[in-house]
Design a protein around this motif. Structure first.
Motif, PDB file in Angstrom:
ATOM      1  N   LEU A  33      66.626  51.198 -21.494  1.00 22.90           N
ATOM      2  CA  LEU A  33      67.275  51.415 -20.199  1.00 22.90           C
ATOM      3  C   LEU A  33      66.237  51.308 -19.099  1.00 22.90           C
ATOM      4  N   MET A  34      66.617  50.661 -17.983  1.00 26.56           N
ATOM      5  CA  MET A  34      65.721  50.586 -16.831  1.00 26.56           C
ATOM      6  C   MET A  34      66.266  51.500 -15.744  1.00 26.56           C
ATOM      7  N   LEU A  35      65.451  52.471 -15.311  1.00 24.92           N
ATOM      8  CA  LEU A  35      65.909  53.492 -14.366  1.00 24.92           C
ATOM      9  C   LEU A  35      64.836  53.760 -13.311  1.00 24.92           C
ATOM     10  N   GLU A  79      63.166  60.436 -15.356  1.00 17.35           N
ATOM     11  CA  GLU A  79      62.669  61.748 -15.765  1.00 17.35           C
ATOM     12  C   GLU A  79      63.810  62.658 -16.216  1.00 17.35           C
ATOM     13  N   SER A  80      64.956  62.620 -15.510  1.00 15.92           N
ATOM     14  CA  SER A  80      66.054  63.496 -15.939  1.00 15.92           C
ATOM     15  C   SER A  80      66.709  62.969 -17.218  1.00 15.92           C
ATOM     16  N   GLU A  81      66.793  61.631 -17.352  1.00 15.15           N
ATOM     17  CA  GLU A  81      67.337  61.051 -18.583  1.00 15.15           C
ATOM     18  C   GLU A  81      66.445  61.425 -19.781  1.00 15.15           C
ATOM     19  N   ALA A  82      65.131  61.360 -19.574  1.00 11.94           N
ATOM     20  CA  ALA A  82      64.188  61.708 -20.640  1.00 11.94           C
ATOM     21  C   ALA A  82      64.408  63.157 -21.085  1.00 11.94           C
ATOM     22  N   ALA A  83      64.522  64.046 -20.105  1.00  9.43           N
ATOM     23  CA  ALA A  83      64.717  65.463 -20.427  1.00  9.43           C
ATOM     24  C   ALA A  83      66.029  65.671 -21.177  1.00  9.43           C
ATOM     25  N   GLU A  84      67.076  65.003 -20.713  1.00  3.59           N
ATOM     26  CA  GLU A  84      68.392  65.121 -21.341  1.00  3.59           C
ATOM     27  C   GLU A  84      68.371  64.636 -22.790  1.00  3.59           C
ATOM     28  N   GLY A 123      67.732  66.166 -28.848  1.00  8.43           N
ATOM     29  CA  GLY A 123      66.995  65.944 -30.088  1.00  8.43           C
ATOM     30  C   GLY A 123      66.644  64.489 -30.331  1.00  8.43           C
ATOM     31  N   LYS A 124      66.825  63.643 -29.320  1.00  9.80           N
ATOM     32  CA  LYS A 124      66.489  62.215 -29.466  1.00  9.80           C
ATOM     33  C   LYS A 124      65.011  62.002 -29.176  1.00  9.80           C
ATOM     34  N   ALA A 146      54.997  63.864 -17.018  1.00 19.29           N
ATOM     35  CA  ALA A 146      54.512  64.913 -17.925  1.00 19.29           C
ATOM     36  C   ALA A 146      55.517  65.150 -19.049  1.00 19.29           C
ATOM     37  N   GLY A 147      54.991  65.434 -20.229  1.00 24.94           N
ATOM     38  CA  GLY A 147      55.844  65.881 -21.328  1.00 24.94           C
ATOM     39  C   GLY A 147      56.620  64.787 -22.040  1.00 24.94           C
ATOM     40  N   VAL A 148      56.301  63.529 -21.781  1.00 25.28           N
ATOM     41  CA  VAL A 148      56.969  62.463 -22.519  1.00 25.28           C
ATOM     42  C   VAL A 148      55.949  61.586 -23.217  1.00 25.28           C
ATOM     43  N   GLU A 149      56.412  60.945 -24.287  1.00 23.38           N
ATOM     44  CA  GLU A 149      55.588  59.979 -24.995  1.00 23.38           C
ATOM     45  C   GLU A 149      55.801  58.612 -24.341  1.00 23.38           C
TER      46      GLU A 149
END
Ligand code: TXA
Ligand code: MG
Length: 321
Positions: A225-227, A233-238, A243-244, A256-259
């Motif tokens: 997805l391109m955002l 950032e909100s999609e990543a958190a969601e 659990g994805k 921060a907090g993402v791979e």
């Protein structure tokens, strides 16, 4: 590692080889031999009616492959060759249908890479070469990527290092009434117009087929997805809350907090690293890739185009693969 002599021998035997260029690696074969060109299509799994670019050693080869060459082509070759610009021109009768996809035109380009130029000069003829990836997949920007795509099926791969540009050449159609960009690349509309005057952008109903212009192309296997940054950032958190496992392709810095991976914030640096980054992220086996939408503006047009097509083609069962 393969040598120039091995590459020449393979080409003369009608084989396809891995060829470094400044844009992406090509899968090259003798453009004058239909059976050699058919080998490229078989290896790539590409539909036979998609035309290939013929790579030549210089502008003095224009008339060997094209006829009724307009002054604009000579001016552009003078200004941008060797370099990441492909010119679509009316073909000479001898150019095989296998190269042109049966169209009356031929795409010509002189690559700005010392290994490619040495090989072209030693070979003497033209080399038909699409990007050295299986059809619809991410284009290779290192010799190792070419090996990943084809393995032993393409034993000769010339290693020319990392491709400097990193995305495919600009394709300019000079065969119609008006010069028209069919595929954006590092050579932009303004640079072309500075040399030949008004240039149209985007394929129209009369434009020749170009697989690099298919909606689903340059695609990872993982959905993408391109955002814009905040939405990403909100999609990543969601997704993480669900659990994805996600991986992010960011511009400048990684949230921060993402791979994931961060590419340079400028368009040239970003383009240089784009395909290698997509390949690396695709190999991580995550559920979803999130790419930060690049800025608007001409400098980002080509990167934007490739990312959009990657997203359109990503995941299982995409069309145009
Ligand atoms: O940077 C590049 O252009 C790389 C390197 C290897 O030179 N090559 C490349 O080739 O991207 P390929 O086949 O992946 O994409 C070439 C594009 C295709 O979309 C093809 O349809 C288009 O060029 N093309 C070639 N000949 C054409 C023609 N006669 N008319 C219209 N499009 C043409
Ligand atoms: Mg390609």
């Amino acid at each position: 590692m393969s040598t120039l002599a091995q590459a020449l021998a393979a080409l003369r035997a009608g084989e396809a080889i891995g060829l470094p260029t400044e844009t992406v690696y090509g899968l090259a074969a003798d453009a004058s031999r239909p059976e050699a060109v058919r080998r490229i299509f078989a290896l790539k799994g590409r539909p036979a009616d998609h035309p290939l670019i013929v790579h030549v050693a210089g502008a003095d080869q224009l008339d060997a492959w094209a006829r009724e060459v307009p002054e604009a082509a000579r001016l552009l070759a003078g200004a941008f060759w060797p370099g990441p610009l492909t010119l679509i021109l009316r073909k000479q009768p001898h150019v095989p249908d296998e190269v042109t996809g049966g169209q009356p035109t031929v795409g010509l380009r002189c690559p700005a890479h010392p290994v490619a130029l040495d090989l072209l000069r030693a070979f003497g003829g033209g080399l038909a070469a699409p990007s050295a990836n299986r059809f619809g997949r991410i284009s290779p920007t290192t010799a190792a990527h070419v090996r990943e795509e084809f393995g032993d099926a393409v034993p000769v791969v010339l290693d020319g290092g990392d491709c400097a540009v990193g995305i495919e050449s600009t394709i300019l159609d000079l065969s119609g009434e008006q010069p028209r960009i069919l595929r954006p690349g590092q050579v932009g509309q303004a640079a072309l117009e500075a040399v030949i005057g008004p240039v149209a952008a985007g394929a129209d109903a009369h434009s020749p087929r170009a697989s690099g212009t298919l909606e689903a192309h340059y695609a990872p296997r993982t959905p993408l997805l391109m955002l814009v940054r905040a939405a990403l950032e909100s999609e990543a958190a969601e997704q993480q809350a669900l659990g994805k496992r996600i991986a992010v392709l960011a511009r400048g810095t990684l949230p921060a907090g993402v791979e994931g991976l961060a590419l340079p914030a400028d368009a040239t640096g970003y383009a240089h690293g784009l395909y290698a980054a997509l390949r690396e992220l695709d190999a991580r086996g995550v559920n979803l890739l999130l790419a930060e939408r690049p800025p608007e503006g001409e400098a980002w047009l080509a990167v934007h185009d490739r990312l959009r097509r990657s997203a359109a083609g990503a995941g299982a069962g995409h069309e145009g693969s």
